[in-house]
Structure formats: C-alpha cells, structure tokens
Design a protein around this motif. Sequence first.
Motif, PDB file in Angstrom:
ATOM      1  N   LEU A 148      -6.761   1.542  -6.690  1.00 34.69           N
ATOM      2  CA  LEU A 148      -6.902   2.477  -5.583  1.00 34.69           C
ATOM      3  C   LEU A 148      -6.616   3.972  -6.084  1.00 34.69           C
ATOM      4  N   SER A 177      -9.379  -1.010   0.887  1.00 30.32           N
ATOM      5  CA  SER A 177      -7.809  -1.247   0.792  1.00 30.32           C
ATOM      6  C   SER A 177      -7.307  -2.632   1.084  1.00 30.32           C
ATOM      7  N   TYR A 178      -8.091  -3.212   2.403  1.00 33.63           N
ATOM      8  CA  TYR A 178      -7.702  -4.338   2.854  1.00 33.63           C
ATOM      9  C   TYR A 178      -7.998  -5.651   1.953  1.00 33.63           C
ATOM     10  N   THR A 227      -8.722  -5.258  -1.414  1.00 33.40           N
ATOM     11  CA  THR A 227      -7.805  -5.093  -2.456  1.00 33.40           C
ATOM     12  C   THR A 227      -6.463  -5.766  -2.391  1.00 33.40           C
ATOM     13  N   SER A 258      -1.038   4.698  -0.542  1.00 30.65           N
ATOM     14  CA  SER A 258      -2.198   4.444   0.137  1.00 30.65           C
ATOM     15  C   SER A 258      -2.021   4.455   1.612  1.00 30.65           C
ATOM     16  N   LEU A 283       1.041  -1.291   0.078  1.00 32.92           N
ATOM     17  CA  LEU A 283      -0.104  -0.018   0.031  1.00 32.92           C
ATOM     18  C   LEU A 283       0.857   1.352   0.053  1.00 32.92           C
TER      19      LEU A 283
END
Length: 263
Positions: free
Chosen positions: A211, A34-35, A37, A22, A17
Amino acid sequence: MASRTSFTTLDILNSGLRKVGSPELSATDTTSISYTTAYGALKDAQFAIFGSNVFQYNTRTILMTGTDVNAADYDQVLPTASTSIDEKRSPVPSILSYMYNLPSDFNLLLHLRTKDGLYSVPYQFSGHSFGDASYTSGDTTDEDVHTESSIPRLFADHEEVQLTYSFVPNLLSLATSFVSHGYADDGANRMPDFLYDVVTTYIAQAICVQLTGSETRADALYQRYLKALSRARILEGRSSPVQDFISDSSSRLIDSHNRYGKI
C-alpha cells in the motif's frame, strides 16, 4: 464503570490501515485494493498468531466421552481385499481402549485429564482411522468397503476425559458456530485489548509494502509487531496461575493420604 471494548472485523482492518497511513474502509467496501489486501492479511494473522501461540482467548476445555473399541459390539473387521489397507479399523494400542473424536476446531492439545480434572491421562494420537463408505467400481457398487480417513483420533484409557486445547479463532465472521460442541466463536467481538494490538500490528506490517511501497516502514512495523507479541505473552503469563489451584478436593497428595490403607 468502564466496560470492556468490543471489536468488530471492520475495526481490526481499519486499525491496521491507520498504522500504515491509509484511509479507513467503509462498512460497504468489499472490493477496493485496501480491503482485499487488509482482509488477506487478517486471514494470515489468524494462523500466524494463534496457530502457534496459546492464550486464554484461544483455549477451551470440554468433556469428551470415548468409544470402547474393545467392546464386543464394536466393529473391528479387517478391510476388504479391494483396498490396500492392511490394518484393522482402529489401530488402537491394547492398553488405550477408548477412542475420541477431536473437536472440529482442535489445534494443540494442552491437557488431558480425568473427568474430575484431578489426574493427567496417558494418551496417544492415531493419524488414521477407518470407516464404511459406498464404493463404485464400473457397474458394481460395494456398500461394505472400508476407506481410510485423514482425521486424527485420540486414544486414552478413560471413558470420559477433560480435554483442554487451543484453537484458531475466526476473526473474519461473527456468525461462525461450532455446533458439535455448542460453542459460538464470536472471534473479533471477544478479543481482549492486548491481543487487538498484536493482530492489527501484524496486518499493518503485512500490507505496508503493497500500500505504501516503503520497506523501511514495513520493517519498523514488523519490529513493532514482534514487541507487541512478546508483550502479549508476558501479560498472558502474569494473568495465568503458576500451577493449578490445590484444595482438599483437588490435591493428589491429600487424596492419597486419605485413601492410604483402604482398598
């Protein structure tokens, strides 16, 4: 003295990330975009990287004992008429009389050697085998029906062999255990630093577009991933011997010389 870095699955996800700019995940975050993905990209990375690449990290050697399929007490009866299988229980080449069950985490066969590791052993795979299973048809249950299995078997001409193979490590959990062979795959925790960069860069290039929406950055990260993978292969090659170490006890030439003229 500096100690080797120990990674966790969360470390890997957060590193990927960070490479795309991110925010990092908290230890309790299991629902954010986010998690999900990054976690999905990590699942893909396991197979994309270690399914077709061999490193010391995803290689192990075990000793296997085979079953003599030509023994008098080994069942090789023909399947019953209720199945469409016309072969015997074990489609075994006549000269390869021992059958081995492959490890549950088996991916690629690298070496098959004699028990002492001195000589290579000829082998053959069989994609199917047969076993007894209970079969119910209407009101009738047949306990002696032979069913086909898609689990491949390995055949060789030695009762005990050394199998060196590659496997796909589990990077998603530190609790996975391969009970049948006594190994615990601690996955991310034992990953060497040079492979850590490969995995995290793979995650970054896989999640970048979703993202950030930047295809340009995603392509740059993909090129960075290819370079990291190439560098890892080179480092692995430098840390591995060109050939197996030869000593008085492992040299075939010396062994043949010492045995010359003996029966």
